[in-house]
Motif scaffolding. Structure first.
Motif, PDB file in Angstrom:
ATOM      1  N   SER A 193       2.219  -5.946  -4.325  1.00 51.00           N
ATOM      2  CA  SER A 193       1.615  -4.812  -3.936  1.00 51.00           C
ATOM      3  C   SER A 193      -0.141  -4.963  -3.923  1.00 51.00           C
ATOM      4  CB  SER A 193       1.880  -3.674  -4.875  1.00 51.00           C
ATOM      5  OG  SER A 193       3.275  -3.382  -4.661  1.00 51.00           O
ATOM      6  N   TRP A 194      -0.571  -5.588  -4.948  1.00 54.31           N
ATOM      7  CA  TRP A 194      -2.016  -5.741  -4.924  1.00 54.31           C
ATOM      8  C   TRP A 194      -2.392  -6.594  -3.991  1.00 54.31           C
ATOM      9  CZ3 TRP A 194      -5.848  -3.816  -7.800  1.00 54.31           C
ATOM     10  CH2 TRP A 194      -6.852  -4.548  -7.581  1.00 54.31           C
TER      11      TRP A 194
ATOM     12  N   SER B 189      -1.488  -6.712  -0.746  1.00 54.52           N
ATOM     13  CA  SER B 189      -1.498  -6.067   0.202  1.00 54.52           C
ATOM     14  C   SER B 189      -2.465  -4.911   0.190  1.00 54.52           C
ATOM     15  CB  SER B 189       0.185  -5.161   0.533  1.00 54.52           C
ATOM     16  OG  SER B 189       0.151  -4.165  -0.398  1.00 54.52           O
ATOM     17  N   PHE B 190      -3.098  -4.734  -0.545  1.00 50.92           N
ATOM     18  CA  PHE B 190      -4.169  -3.832  -0.894  1.00 50.92           C
ATOM     19  C   PHE B 190      -5.746  -4.607  -0.567  1.00 50.92           C
ATOM     20  CE2 PHE B 190      -7.642  -1.759  -3.246  1.00 50.92           C
ATOM     21  CZ  PHE B 190      -7.523  -0.513  -2.541  1.00 50.92           C
TER      22      PHE B 190
ATOM     23  N   LEU C  37      -2.665   2.083   5.246  1.00 51.58           N
ATOM     24  CA  LEU C  37      -2.836   3.218   4.407  1.00 51.58           C
ATOM     25  C   LEU C  37      -3.110   3.166   2.979  1.00 51.58           C
ATOM     26  CD1 LEU C  37      -1.701   6.282   4.410  1.00 51.58           C
ATOM     27  CD2 LEU C  37       0.635   5.417   3.696  1.00 51.58           C
ATOM     28  N   GLN C  38      -2.934   2.080   2.291  1.00 48.45           N
ATOM     29  CA  GLN C  38      -3.268   1.974   0.876  1.00 48.45           C
ATOM     30  C   GLN C  38      -4.686   1.896   0.903  1.00 48.45           C
ATOM     31  OE1 GLN C  38      -1.123  -0.276   2.763  1.00 48.45           O
ATOM     32  NE2 GLN C  38       0.620  -0.642   1.382  1.00 48.45           N
ATOM     33  N   VAL C  39      -5.494   1.323   1.869  1.00 46.04           N
ATOM     34  CA  VAL C  39      -6.973   1.219   1.698  1.00 46.04           C
ATOM     35  C   VAL C  39      -7.491   2.533   2.072  1.00 46.04           C
ATOM     36  CG1 VAL C  39      -8.936  -0.079   2.628  1.00 46.04           C
ATOM     37  CG2 VAL C  39      -6.875  -1.432   2.213  1.00 46.04           C
TER      38      VAL C  39
ATOM     39  N   MET D  25      -6.345   5.450   1.679  1.00 49.41           N
ATOM     40  CA  MET D  25      -6.071   6.419   0.596  1.00 49.41           C
ATOM     41  C   MET D  25      -7.028   6.077  -0.651  1.00 49.41           C
ATOM     42  SD  MET D  25      -3.984   8.584   1.301  1.00 49.41           S
ATOM     43  CE  MET D  25      -3.653   9.533  -0.128  1.00 49.41           C
ATOM     44  N   GLY D  26      -7.243   4.812  -0.857  1.00 48.13           N
ATOM     45  CA  GLY D  26      -8.294   4.255  -1.780  1.00 48.13           C
ATOM     46  C   GLY D  26      -9.733   4.782  -1.321  1.00 48.13           C
TER      47      GLY D  26
END
Length: 66
Positions: free
Chosen positions: A33-34, A36-37, A52-54, A56-57
């Protein structure tokens, strides 16, 4: 364990044996997961290509009140 119920056998024998597997699987999931961010965070510069993760961050840090 004579006289123990299935539930007691599960909690006293099976669960202690499963702890190393559970910890290892949790660490692998966290690492994947890390990655993929971090990789998209480093590589992408424009907002239209962010995953999406980036995104949202970025949203959380942009609109945070301290």
């Amino acid at each position: 364990m004579d006289g123990a119920s299935w539930w007691k056998i599960y909690w006293k024998i099976v669960m202690p044996l499963c702890k190393p597997v559970t910890v290892s699987a949790s660490l692998l999931v966290f690492i994947f997961s890390w990655e993929s961010f971090m990789w998209p965070l480093i590589v992408t510069q424009s907002k239209e290509y962010k995953v999406l993760q980036v995104a949202m961050g970025d949203f959380v840090t942009e609109h945070a009140t301290f």
